[in-house]
Design a protein around this motif. Structure first.
Motif, short mmCIF file in Angstrom:
data_model
loop_
_atom_site.label_atom_id
_atom_site.label_comp_id
_atom_site.label_asym_id
_atom_site.label_seq_id
_atom_site.Cartn_x
_atom_site.Cartn_y
_atom_site.Cartn_z
N ASN A 1 50.93 19.35 54.23
CA ASN A 1 51.11 19.59 55.66
C ASN A 1 52.58 19.60 56.01
O ASN A 1 53.38 18.92 55.37
CB ASN A 1 50.41 18.52 56.48
CG ASN A 1 48.92 18.75 56.59
OD1 ASN A 1 48.42 19.81 56.24
ND2 ASN A 1 48.21 17.76 57.06
N VAL B 1 52.92 20.04 65.84
CA VAL B 1 51.59 20.07 65.27
C VAL B 1 51.72 20.09 63.76
O VAL B 1 52.49 20.87 63.20
CB VAL B 1 50.82 21.33 65.74
CG1 VAL B 1 49.40 21.33 65.20
CG2 VAL B 1 50.81 21.43 67.26
N CYS C 1 50.23 21.03 60.20
CA CYS C 1 49.27 21.98 59.64
C CYS C 1 49.66 22.31 58.20
O CYS C 1 50.81 22.14 57.81
CB CYS C 1 49.19 23.24 60.49
SG CYS C 1 50.56 24.38 60.32
N GLU D 1 48.97 27.88 56.75
CA GLU D 1 48.47 28.19 58.08
C GLU D 1 49.58 28.22 59.13
O GLU D 1 49.32 28.44 60.31
CB GLU D 1 47.40 27.17 58.49
CG GLU D 1 46.14 27.26 57.68
CD GLU D 1 45.08 26.27 58.14
OE1 GLU D 1 45.13 25.81 59.28
OE2 GLU D 1 44.19 25.96 57.33
N ARG D 2 50.81 28.01 58.70
CA ARG D 2 51.95 27.91 59.62
C ARG D 2 52.08 29.15 60.50
O ARG D 2 52.18 29.05 61.72
CB ARG D 2 53.24 27.69 58.83
CG ARG D 2 54.46 27.52 59.68
CD ARG D 2 55.71 27.28 58.80
NE ARG D 2 56.81 26.77 59.56
CZ ARG D 2 57.62 27.52 60.31
NH1 ARG D 2 57.44 28.83 60.36
NH2 ARG D 2 58.60 26.97 61.00
N LEU E 1 49.32 29.48 63.06
CA LEU E 1 49.49 28.52 64.15
C LEU E 1 50.55 29.02 65.14
O LEU E 1 50.34 28.97 66.36
CB LEU E 1 49.89 27.15 63.60
CG LEU E 1 50.25 26.09 64.65
CD1 LEU E 1 49.07 25.79 65.55
CD2 LEU E 1 50.75 24.83 63.96
N ARG F 1 38.90 23.40 63.50
CA ARG F 1 40.31 23.08 63.23
C ARG F 1 41.20 23.52 64.38
O ARG F 1 42.09 22.79 64.81
CB ARG F 1 40.77 23.72 61.92
CG ARG F 1 40.37 22.95 60.68
CD ARG F 1 41.16 23.37 59.46
NE ARG F 1 41.13 24.80 59.19
CZ ARG F 1 40.18 25.43 58.51
NH1 ARG F 1 39.16 24.77 58.03
NH2 ARG F 1 40.25 26.73 58.30
N LYS G 1 43.46 21.15 66.83
CA LYS G 1 44.90 21.38 67.01
C LYS G 1 45.25 21.49 68.49
O LYS G 1 46.25 20.91 68.95
CB LYS G 1 45.36 22.64 66.28
CG LYS G 1 45.41 22.49 64.78
CD LYS G 1 45.82 23.78 64.14
CE LYS G 1 45.75 23.67 62.63
NZ LYS G 1 46.08 24.94 61.98
#
Length: 99
Positions: A3, A17, A19, A23-24, A27, A87, A91
């Motif tokens: 993460n 946040v 993550c 997935e950056r 997001l 998810r 978030k």
């Protein structure tokens, strides 16, 4: 999955946040879309207050998601979709609570 902390700006307020690295970008794009929607709602003058603006944006995005799923019934309700939505919901909740 490692993460990392990502800083996003939504409605002129910065949120951090955590993550997974992979997935950056998703997001960041999600935060940009949410920011655009919330600014449009705020700009309309019909809704006042950050919480109400956030709820209206979430309802609009959820409605669009459901419409997209109904257009593609084979993809609707898959376990992956449900996990992705959970998810994303988590978030958003963390970001709105300031954690």
């Amino acid at each position: 999955m490692a993460n990392e902390t990502v800083f996003v700006k939504i409605l002129d307020k910065e949120y951090q946040v955590a993550c997974p690295r992979e997935e950056r970008q998703a997001l960041i794009e999600s935060a940009q879309l949410l920011d655009e929607r919330m600014k449009a709602i705020r700009g309309s003058g019909a809704v006042i207050g950050l919480e109400r603006i956030a709820v209206m944006a979430a309802l609009n995005l959820s409605h669009e998601l459901l419409q997209a799923k109904s257009a593609n019934p084979a993809a609707a309700g898959s376990a992956t979709d449900k996990a992705d939505l959970q998810r994303l919901s988590d978030k958003i909740e963390r970001a709105l609570s300031g954690n």
